[in-house]
Motif scaffolding. Structure first.
Motif, PDB file in Angstrom:
ATOM      1  N   CYS A 199      32.377  42.465  33.011  1.00 43.93           N
ATOM      2  CA  CYS A 199      30.947  42.250  32.738  1.00 43.93           C
ATOM      3  C   CYS A 199      30.676  42.230  31.243  1.00 43.93           C
ATOM      4  O   CYS A 199      29.651  41.711  30.798  1.00 43.93           O
ATOM      5  CB  CYS A 199      30.100  43.315  33.428  1.00 43.93           C
ATOM      6  SG  CYS A 199      30.113  44.927  32.608  1.00 43.93           S
ATOM      7  N   GLU A 200      31.582  42.809  30.445  1.00 39.94           N
ATOM      8  CA  GLU A 200      31.474  42.927  28.980  1.00 39.94           C
ATOM      9  C   GLU A 200      30.268  43.753  28.531  1.00 39.94           C
ATOM     10  O   GLU A 200      29.839  43.660  27.390  1.00 39.94           O
ATOM     11  CB  GLU A 200      31.467  41.548  28.291  1.00 39.94           C
ATOM     12  CG  GLU A 200      32.709  40.700  28.525  1.00 39.94           C
ATOM     13  CD  GLU A 200      34.030  41.302  28.023  1.00 39.94           C
ATOM     14  OE1 GLU A 200      34.004  42.415  27.460  1.00 39.94           O
ATOM     15  OE2 GLU A 200      35.077  40.658  28.234  1.00 39.94           O
ATOM     16  N   GLN A 201      29.691  44.543  29.440  1.00 41.38           N
ATOM     17  CA  GLN A 201      28.530  45.357  29.057  1.00 41.38           C
ATOM     18  C   GLN A 201      28.675  46.828  29.405  1.00 41.38           C
ATOM     19  O   GLN A 201      28.029  47.673  28.801  1.00 41.38           O
ATOM     20  CB  GLN A 201      27.266  44.802  29.729  1.00 41.38           C
ATOM     21  CG  GLN A 201      26.811  43.508  29.083  1.00 41.38           C
ATOM     22  CD  GLN A 201      25.565  42.944  29.731  1.00 41.38           C
ATOM     23  OE1 GLN A 201      24.633  43.670  30.020  1.00 41.38           O
ATOM     24  NE2 GLN A 201      25.569  41.648  29.956  1.00 41.38           N
ATOM     25  N   CYS A 202      29.523  47.143  30.397  1.00 44.07           N
ATOM     26  CA  CYS A 202      29.632  48.545  30.822  1.00 44.07           C
ATOM     27  C   CYS A 202      30.545  49.305  29.845  1.00 44.07           C
ATOM     28  O   CYS A 202      31.193  48.704  28.978  1.00 44.07           O
ATOM     29  CB  CYS A 202      30.177  48.617  32.243  1.00 44.07           C
ATOM     30  SG  CYS A 202      31.910  48.205  32.374  1.00 44.07           S
TER      31      CYS A 202
ATOM     32  N   CYS B   4      34.201  48.091  29.875  1.00 39.78           N
ATOM     33  CA  CYS B   4      34.425  46.819  29.167  1.00 39.78           C
ATOM     34  C   CYS B   4      34.336  47.020  27.661  1.00 39.78           C
ATOM     35  O   CYS B   4      35.121  46.447  26.899  1.00 39.78           O
ATOM     36  CB  CYS B   4      33.437  45.759  29.651  1.00 39.78           C
ATOM     37  SG  CYS B   4      33.869  45.124  31.290  1.00 39.78           S
TER      38      CYS B   4
ATOM     39  N   CYS C 116      30.465  45.629  38.042  1.00 38.96           N
ATOM     40  CA  CYS C 116      31.532  45.152  37.159  1.00 38.96           C
ATOM     41  C   CYS C 116      32.866  45.240  37.911  1.00 38.96           C
ATOM     42  O   CYS C 116      33.365  46.333  38.175  1.00 38.96           O
ATOM     43  CB  CYS C 116      31.617  45.980  35.877  1.00 38.96           C
ATOM     44  SG  CYS C 116      32.999  45.441  34.829  1.00 38.96           S
TER      45      CYS C 116
END
Ligand SMILES: [Zn+2]
Length: 258
Positions: A236-239, A242, A16
């Motif tokens: 990444c919009e997932q970690c 984020c 990310c």
């Protein structure tokens, strides 16, 4: 942002960009997001490394981590009991004992795509023209893990990008002016598992795979240079970073979730 990269910072950047840049800027403490059991496992991994580095390194580690290693009643914590078993496994592994000889914990420096890289070799064995990296792993040596890049299960070595690490170290060593260091030095990943009956194996990597991995390292280093030059890092919009900094402004489609 750092002008100098390491394997772990480049890996973090490839996972990310936004999180890696926030960590470098001191805006995000990634360590603080680790669970106590993750930290205990990391410390236990360090213990295995220190055991084979030197007696001095081991004693220093024990002094520094006494409260991490032992429960209040004075018995070894479970992760360190496992670490002790891993140490015994390696200590009785004839191949490991033969090849894990030479300079330990050596810091190395070089350049990739014009960016300075540094790394630490667990062991550099110049007699055999190899460097060795110990990996303590949870599952079996043949385990596969999901790769978000390839959308399939791949070896843990590939999933955790350890091929990049080996390619970076090999490239840095190639650049060395030290005449004793050969130009065709090869990595050996020495894996030892946390299984009830720990397994161990010395793993070599075909050179074509290392060459391909170095190409990928160059590709991501170029992306890093773009961000150094002002491109906005991709989220990444997932970690955890984020998620912690997310501001929803539109809906997403269910079809993106399946
Ligand atoms: Zn992220």
């Amino acid at each position: 942002m750092n002008k100098r990269l390491s394997f772990s910072s480049l890996k973090a950047f490839s996972d990310c960009e936004a999180e890696a840049v926030a960590v470098m800027a001191g805006d995000w403490d990634r360590q603080a997001t680790f669970s106590p059991s993750t930290i205990e496992a990391m410390n236990a991994g360090s213990y295995v490394h220190k055991y084979f580095e030197s007696n001095k390194a081991l004693e220093e580690f024990k002094l520094e981590h006494e409260s991490d290693m032992f429960t209040k009643k004075g018995s070894l914590k479970s992760q360190f009991q496992i670490a002790e078993k891993m140490v015994q496994t390696l200590d009785h592994d004839p191949l490991f004992k033969t090849i894990y000889q030479g300079v330990k914990e050596l810091e190395i420096f070089g350049k990739i795509q014009g960016i300075e890289f540094h790394g630490f070799l667990d062991c550099l064995n110049l007699e055999r023209n190899i460097f060795i990296d110990i990996k303590t792993i949870r599952g079996s040596i043949r385990d596969k893990e999901w790769s978000e890049i390839e959308y399939r299960r791949v070896s843990w070595i590939k999933a955790r990008k350890y091929l990049w690490q080996m390619a970076i170290y090999q490239e840095i060593l190639r650049q060395s002016d030290d005449e004793k260091i050969g130009k065709n030095i090869s990595p050996v990943i020495y894996a030892v598992t946390k299984e009830t009956f720990p397994d161990s194996a010395g793993i070599t990597i075909p050179q074509e795979w290392l060459d391909d991995s170095l190409d990928e390292v160059c590709e991501f280093t170029d992306k890093y240079i773009e961000v150094l030059n002002g491109r906005v890092p991709v989220r990444c919009e997932q970690c955890n970073y984020c998620k912690a900094t997310k501001r929803n402004i539109q809906t997403i489609s269910y079809s993106d979730l399946i």
